[in-house]
Design a protein around this motif. Structure first.
Motif, PDB file in Angstrom:
ATOM      1  N   LEU A  78       0.822  -1.168  -0.099  1.00  0.00           N
ATOM      2  CA  LEU A  78      -0.002   0.450  -0.171  1.00  0.00           C
ATOM      3  C   LEU A  78       0.819   1.526  -0.001  1.00  0.00           C
ATOM      4  CD1 LEU A  78      -2.801  -0.843   2.406  1.00  0.00           C
ATOM      5  CD2 LEU A  78      -3.198  -0.247  -0.016  1.00  0.00           C
ATOM      6  N   ALA A  79       2.319   0.906   0.877  1.00  0.00           N
ATOM      7  CA  ALA A  79       2.442   2.628   0.519  1.00  0.00           C
ATOM      8  C   ALA A  79       3.716   2.978  -0.275  1.00  0.00           C
ATOM      9  CB  ALA A  79       3.478   2.524   1.989  1.00  0.00           C
ATOM     10  N   ARG A  80       4.459   1.799  -1.340  1.00  0.00           N
ATOM     11  CA  ARG A  80       4.876   1.753  -2.333  1.00  0.00           C
ATOM     12  C   ARG A  80       3.951   2.266  -3.361  1.00  0.00           C
ATOM     13  NH1 ARG A  80       5.232  -0.237  -6.787  1.00  0.00           N
ATOM     14  NH2 ARG A  80       3.749  -2.303  -6.500  1.00  0.00           N
ATOM     15  N   ARG A  81       2.697   2.145  -3.113  1.00  0.00           N
ATOM     16  CA  ARG A  81       1.271   2.166  -4.018  1.00  0.00           C
ATOM     17  C   ARG A  81       0.653   3.586  -4.244  1.00  0.00           C
ATOM     18  NH1 ARG A  81      -2.123  -2.387  -7.310  1.00  0.00           N
ATOM     19  NH2 ARG A  81      -0.169  -4.089  -6.949  1.00  0.00           N
ATOM     20  N   ALA A  82       1.040   4.255  -2.762  1.00  0.00           N
ATOM     21  CA  ALA A  82       0.232   5.240  -2.883  1.00  0.00           C
ATOM     22  C   ALA A  82       1.493   6.368  -2.289  1.00  0.00           C
ATOM     23  CB  ALA A  82      -0.329   5.363  -1.620  1.00  0.00           C
ATOM     24  N   GLY A  83       3.252   5.619  -2.098  1.00  0.00           N
ATOM     25  CA  GLY A  83       4.191   6.599  -2.290  1.00  0.00           C
ATOM     26  C   GLY A  83       4.445   7.411  -1.026  1.00  0.00           C
ATOM     27  N   MET A  84       3.983   6.752  -0.046  1.00  0.00           N
ATOM     28  CA  MET A  84       4.588   7.092   1.433  1.00  0.00           C
ATOM     29  C   MET A  84       5.123   5.876   2.254  1.00  0.00           C
ATOM     30  SD  MET A  84       0.409   6.633   2.735  1.00  0.00           S
ATOM     31  CE  MET A  84       0.439   7.909   3.875  1.00  0.00           C
ATOM     32  N   SER A  85       5.554   5.641   3.021  1.00  0.00           N
ATOM     33  CA  SER A  85       6.049   4.926   4.070  1.00  0.00           C
ATOM     34  C   SER A  85       4.719   4.164   4.782  1.00  0.00           C
ATOM     35  CB  SER A  85       6.854   5.571   5.551  1.00  0.00           C
ATOM     36  OG  SER A  85       5.755   6.003   6.265  1.00  0.00           O
ATOM     37  N   PRO A  86       5.193   2.815   5.119  1.00  0.00           N
ATOM     38  CA  PRO A  86       4.346   1.842   6.064  1.00  0.00           C
ATOM     39  C   PRO A  86       3.974   2.330   7.254  1.00  0.00           C
ATOM     40  CG  PRO A  86       6.061   0.763   4.846  1.00  0.00           C
ATOM     41  CD  PRO A  86       6.300   2.401   4.987  1.00  0.00           C
ATOM     42  N   SER A  87       4.709   2.850   7.996  1.00  0.00           N
ATOM     43  CA  SER A  87       3.642   3.839   9.040  1.00  0.00           C
ATOM     44  C   SER A  87       3.005   4.318   8.680  1.00  0.00           C
ATOM     45  CB  SER A  87       4.748   4.060  10.057  1.00  0.00           C
ATOM     46  OG  SER A  87       5.689   5.338   9.635  1.00  0.00           O
ATOM     47  N   ALA A  88       2.563   5.701   7.906  1.00  0.00           N
ATOM     48  CA  ALA A  88       2.169   6.765   7.680  1.00  0.00           C
ATOM     49  C   ALA A  88       1.018   5.851   6.945  1.00  0.00           C
ATOM     50  CB  ALA A  88       2.599   7.051   6.730  1.00  0.00           C
ATOM     51  N   ALA A  89       0.892   4.596   5.594  1.00  0.00           N
ATOM     52  CA  ALA A  89      -0.107   4.032   5.425  1.00  0.00           C
ATOM     53  C   ALA A  89      -1.125   3.566   6.528  1.00  0.00           C
ATOM     54  CB  ALA A  89       0.965   3.125   4.407  1.00  0.00           C
ATOM     55  N   ARG A  90       0.030   2.929   7.117  1.00  0.00           N
ATOM     56  CA  ARG A  90      -1.117   1.975   8.533  1.00  0.00           C
ATOM     57  C   ARG A  90      -1.869   3.348   9.384  1.00  0.00           C
ATOM     58  NH1 ARG A  90       0.033  -2.659  11.661  1.00  0.00           N
ATOM     59  NH2 ARG A  90       1.955  -3.391  10.136  1.00  0.00           N
ATOM     60  N   ALA A  91      -0.914   4.189  10.173  1.00  0.00           N
ATOM     61  CA  ALA A  91      -1.847   5.365  10.065  1.00  0.00           C
ATOM     62  C   ALA A  91      -3.493   5.616  10.001  1.00  0.00           C
ATOM     63  CB  ALA A  91      -0.945   7.200  10.819  1.00  0.00           C
ATOM     64  N   ARG A  92      -2.987   6.070   8.277  1.00  0.00           N
ATOM     65  CA  ARG A  92      -3.932   6.965   7.257  1.00  0.00           C
ATOM     66  C   ARG A  92      -5.004   5.755   7.326  1.00  0.00           C
ATOM     67  NH1 ARG A  92      -4.325  11.428   4.044  1.00  0.00           N
ATOM     68  NH2 ARG A  92      -1.470  12.487   4.251  1.00  0.00           N
ATOM     69  N   VAL A  93      -4.690   4.400   7.206  1.00  0.00           N
ATOM     70  CA  VAL A  93      -5.720   3.565   6.610  1.00  0.00           C
ATOM     71  C   VAL A  93      -7.216   3.276   8.098  1.00  0.00           C
ATOM     72  CG1 VAL A  93      -6.599   0.809   6.787  1.00  0.00           C
ATOM     73  CG2 VAL A  93      -4.961   1.772   5.384  1.00  0.00           C
ATOM     74  N   GLY A  94      -5.941   3.248   9.611  1.00  0.00           N
ATOM     75  CA  GLY A  94      -7.172   3.366  10.711  1.00  0.00           C
ATOM     76  C   GLY A  94      -7.110   4.200  10.952  1.00  0.00           C
ATOM     77  N   ARG A  95      -6.912   5.287  10.519  1.00  0.00           N
ATOM     78  CA  ARG A  95      -7.954   6.588  10.913  1.00  0.00           C
ATOM     79  C   ARG A  95      -8.725   6.937  10.093  1.00  0.00           C
ATOM     80  NH1 ARG A  95      -9.274  11.103   7.498  1.00  0.00           N
ATOM     81  NH2 ARG A  95      -6.809  10.693   6.853  1.00  0.00           N
ATOM     82  N   LEU A  96      -8.675   6.221   8.600  1.00  0.00           N
ATOM     83  CA  LEU A  96      -9.922   5.736   8.068  1.00  0.00           C
ATOM     84  C   LEU A  96     -11.323   4.895   8.797  1.00  0.00           C
ATOM     85  CD1 LEU A  96      -8.181   5.983   4.392  1.00  0.00           C
ATOM     86  CD2 LEU A  96      -9.867   7.502   5.691  1.00  0.00           C
ATOM     87  N   VAL A  97     -10.641   4.183   9.441  1.00  0.00           N
ATOM     88  CA  VAL A  97     -11.638   3.111   9.739  1.00  0.00           C
ATOM     89  C   VAL A  97     -12.391   3.319  10.660  1.00  0.00           C
ATOM     90  CG1 VAL A  97     -11.679   0.845  10.818  1.00  0.00           C
ATOM     91  CG2 VAL A  97     -10.408   0.775   9.126  1.00  0.00           C
ATOM     92  N   THR A  98     -11.079   4.466  11.960  1.00  0.00           N
ATOM     93  CA  THR A  98     -11.584   4.668  13.411  1.00  0.00           C
ATOM     94  C   THR A  98     -12.793   6.111  12.626  1.00  0.00           C
ATOM     95  OG1 THR A  98      -9.292   4.258  14.311  1.00  0.00           O
ATOM     96  CG2 THR A  98     -11.084   5.653  15.548  1.00  0.00           C
ATOM     97  N   SER A  99     -12.628   6.218  11.918  1.00  0.00           N
ATOM     98  CA  SER A  99     -13.594   7.902  11.446  1.00  0.00           C
ATOM     99  C   SER A  99     -14.972   7.495  11.043  1.00  0.00           C
ATOM    100  CB  SER A  99     -12.682   8.240  11.047  1.00  0.00           C
ATOM    101  OG  SER A  99     -12.491   7.729   9.617  1.00  0.00           O
TER     102      SER A  99
END
Length: 305
Positions: free
Chosen positions: A175-196
């Motif tokens: 996910l991070a590679r395809r979105a152009g970000m770090s794995p930790s940032a991708a994890r945080a983003r997905v977590g925020r989308l799910v939590t919200s």
């Protein structure tokens, strides 16, 4: 043994489609190696798919409805028309008084009326009965509860949602590679989308796919007529194993429910328990015979930001 494990794994993945093998193993009380093998077998067979679904409100879809359709003669043309419209996310042939059921998700009451008018105008359609959802109590097919008012999505969020719509269990590294970000940032983003509640990632059983495992799981739809407060009934349904969907509705039923199980015997036991509940005045059921469309994903428009 494997059938029981499959049922438990499907239930766990319907709650969290991105749960790790270790988390799944802890939930079902089975060795991680066995869990990994069964999940990969279910996904590989096409019996189960992990999908990401954005909240309907995030997509601007504010009118949701369950539609029952009675057809004169073969239903092929009606099925084709229902499957072709973007308004439908689910289309199934069923037993009972009606021949087909569909779920429609559109942006307004006017758009819903237009969709129903088009359906009624089809030559073989002899009756259309519509139930408006007033509240989705529980669903494996969408985020639970209203969208949080402070939710904002940007282009990176949209890209992550699009990638997860294609593969709900895509690893964070990919996910991070395809979105152009770090794995930790991708994890945080997905977590925020799910939590919200902007995003829900869950297992969908592909019924009638011809594969092994989950494709043989029968499903039952039910309409409940209630007396008085529905809190006791909805609470019971939300906690009942196998329940995939519960919605409060306006129309001929007060609640609409979808239940999946590994056998028709278990489905019968569920209906008997429902009929015995205080507050249930009437119960109408229909079996899902063949699912023609089940597609809940839809890209998030840039205007949603």
């Amino acid at each position: 043994m494997s059938e029981d494990l499959d049922a438990q794994l499907i239930a766990a993945l319907q709650q969290d489609g991105r749960a790790s093998y270790s988390e799944l193993a802890a939930r079902v009380g089975a060795p991680r190696t066995a869990v990994s093998a069964r999940v990969q077998a279910l996904l590989g067979s096409g019996a189960v798919e992990i999908v990401a679904v954005a909240h309907p409100q995030l997509l601007g879809l504010t009118s949701l409805a369950h539609v029952s359709v009675a057809v004169s003669g073969p239903a092929d043309d009606v099925v084709e028309a229902l499957c072709a419209t973007d308004a439908s996310v689910f289309v199934s042939a069923v037993s009972g008084a009606y021949d087909l059921v569909a779920e429609l998700r559109v942006s307004s009451a006017h758009e819903l009326y237009e969709a129903l008018a088009g359906l009624r105008a089809l030559p073989r359609v002899r009756a259309v009965n519509t139930l408006l959802y007033t509240d989705v109590v529980t669903s494996v097919f969408m985020p639970q509860g209203p969208l949080r008012g402070d939710v904002r999505v940007d282009d990176t969020d949209r890209r992550l949602i699009e990638l997860l719509e294609r593969d709900g269990r895509m690893p964070y590294v990919e996910l991070a590679r395809r979105a152009g970000m770090s794995p930790s940032a991708a994890r945080a983003r997905v977590g925020r989308l799910v939590t919200s509640r902007a995003l829900h990632v869950a297992a969908v059983v592909r019924r009638g796919t011809g594969g092994s495992g989950g494709s043989g799981r029968p499903a039952l739809g039910a309409g409940l007529n209630l007396g008085g407060d529905d809190a006791h009934v909805t609470g019971f349904l939300a906690a009942l194993p196998g329940v995939e969907f519960v919605a409060r509705t306006v129309g001929r039923f007060d609640l609409v429910v979808t239940v999946g199980a590994d056998s028709t015997t278990r489905l019968h036991r569920v209906t008997e328990r429902l009929k015995a509940l205080d507050g249930v005045r009437g119960l109408t059921t229909w079996a899902h015979l063949e699912v023609f469309k089940e597609h809940y994903s839809r890209g998030v428009a840039r205007t949603s930001a």
